[in-house]
Motif scaffolding. Structure first.
Motif, PDB file in Angstrom:
ATOM      1  N   VAL A  18       0.844  -1.192   0.000  1.00 27.01           N
ATOM      2  CA  VAL A  18       0.000   0.000   0.000  1.00 27.01           C
ATOM      3  C   VAL A  18       0.881   1.244   0.000  1.00 27.01           C
ATOM      4  O   VAL A  18       0.655   2.188  -0.768  1.00 27.01           O
ATOM      5  N   ALA A  19       1.925   1.249   0.831  1.00 35.44           N
ATOM      6  CA  ALA A  19       2.838   2.399   0.896  1.00 35.44           C
ATOM      7  C   ALA A  19       3.556   2.589  -0.437  1.00 35.44           C
ATOM      8  O   ALA A  19       3.748   3.727  -0.889  1.00 35.44           O
ATOM      9  N   GLU A  20       3.955   1.499  -1.079  1.00 35.28           N
ATOM     10  CA  GLU A  20       4.619   1.588  -2.380  1.00 35.28           C
ATOM     11  C   GLU A  20       3.664   2.156  -3.428  1.00 35.28           C
ATOM     12  O   GLU A  20       4.052   2.981  -4.258  1.00 35.28           O
ATOM     13  N   ASN A  21       2.410   1.737  -3.377  1.00 28.79           N
ATOM     14  CA  ASN A  21       1.398   2.255  -4.294  1.00 28.79           C
ATOM     15  C   ASN A  21       1.236   3.764  -4.102  1.00 28.79           C
ATOM     16  O   ASN A  21       1.234   4.522  -5.070  1.00 28.79           O
ATOM     17  N   ILE A  22       1.142   4.219  -2.860  1.00 29.67           N
ATOM     18  CA  ILE A  22       0.987   5.642  -2.571  1.00 29.67           C
ATOM     19  C   ILE A  22       2.220   6.415  -3.038  1.00 29.67           C
ATOM     20  O   ILE A  22       2.119   7.468  -3.652  1.00 29.67           O
ATOM     21  N   VAL A  38      -4.488   2.254 -13.889  1.00 30.70           N
ATOM     22  CA  VAL A  38      -4.679   1.241 -12.850  1.00 30.70           C
ATOM     23  C   VAL A  38      -3.863  -0.014 -13.158  1.00 30.70           C
ATOM     24  O   VAL A  38      -3.150  -0.535 -12.294  1.00 30.70           O
ATOM     25  N   ARG A  39      -3.940  -0.501 -14.370  1.00 33.44           N
ATOM     26  CA  ARG A  39      -3.243  -1.748 -14.706  1.00 33.44           C
ATOM     27  C   ARG A  39      -1.728  -1.587 -14.701  1.00 33.44           C
ATOM     28  O   ARG A  39      -1.003  -2.490 -14.273  1.00 33.44           O
ATOM     29  N   VAL A  45       3.559  -2.506  -8.940  1.00 34.65           N
ATOM     30  CA  VAL A  45       3.592  -2.782  -7.508  1.00 34.65           C
ATOM     31  C   VAL A  45       3.373  -4.263  -7.220  1.00 34.65           C
ATOM     32  O   VAL A  45       3.556  -4.713  -6.096  1.00 34.65           O
ATOM     33  N   ALA A  46       2.990  -5.022  -8.230  1.00 30.28           N
ATOM     34  CA  ALA A  46       2.731  -6.468  -8.106  1.00 30.28           C
ATOM     35  C   ALA A  46       1.533  -6.763  -7.206  1.00 30.28           C
ATOM     36  O   ALA A  46       1.596  -7.572  -6.284  1.00 30.28           O
ATOM     37  N   VAL A  47       0.431  -6.056  -7.486  1.00 31.78           N
ATOM     38  CA  VAL A  47      -0.840  -6.320  -6.825  1.00 31.78           C
ATOM     39  C   VAL A  47      -1.923  -6.335  -7.905  1.00 31.78           C
ATOM     40  O   VAL A  47      -1.657  -6.038  -9.061  1.00 31.78           O
ATOM     41  N   THR A  51      -6.909  -3.891  -6.094  1.00 32.38           N
ATOM     42  CA  THR A  51      -6.195  -3.354  -4.934  1.00 32.38           C
ATOM     43  C   THR A  51      -5.757  -1.925  -5.198  1.00 32.38           C
ATOM     44  O   THR A  51      -5.880  -1.049  -4.338  1.00 32.38           O
ATOM     45  N   VAL A  52      -5.243  -1.658  -6.393  1.00 27.47           N
ATOM     46  CA  VAL A  52      -4.838  -0.292  -6.753  1.00 27.47           C
ATOM     47  C   VAL A  52      -6.041   0.637  -6.687  1.00 27.47           C
ATOM     48  O   VAL A  52      -5.970   1.724  -6.112  1.00 27.47           O
TER      49      VAL A  52
END
Length: 101
Positions: A18-22, A38-39, A45-47, A51-52
């Motif tokens: 989540v922190a990496e995404n932010i 999104v994709r 981020v490998a999610v 989730t994104v």
């Protein structure tokens, strides 16, 4: 006083993801693009894309809206965001009810 632990499903996405995404959303731009999709973020981020979308929705991020989305320059933005959200979710007893109109 805090609530007792409750049964339920544990979060399947780690806080680090989540922190990496932010961090990526607010501090980087993707290669060969002007904004994150999104994709492409999900791959980076490998999610999952869901989730994104959930992280963006929960944090009010709208990178597709270029005119309203501002990228902060602060390298510690994700940490500060967590602190502010934590204060809203766990308001100290001394301030409880102070800001209600």
């Amino acid at each position: 006083m805090t609530d007792a632990p409750r049964p339920g499903r544990q979060p399947s996405v780690r806080e680090s993801k989540v922190a990496e995404n932010i961090r990526k959303t607010t501090q980087e731009t993707p290669a060969n693009a002007t904004q994150w999709l999104v994709r492409s973020m999900a791959t980076g981020v490998a999610v999952s894309k869901d989730t994104v979308q959930r992280v963006w929705r929960d944090n009010g991020f709208k990178p597709h809206r270029v005119k309203t989305f501002k990228v902060p320059n602060d390298p510690h933005f994700a940490e500060k965001l967590g602190d502010v959200v934590g204060l809203y979710l766990n308001t100290p007893r001394a301030f409880a009810g102070t800001f209600v109109r």
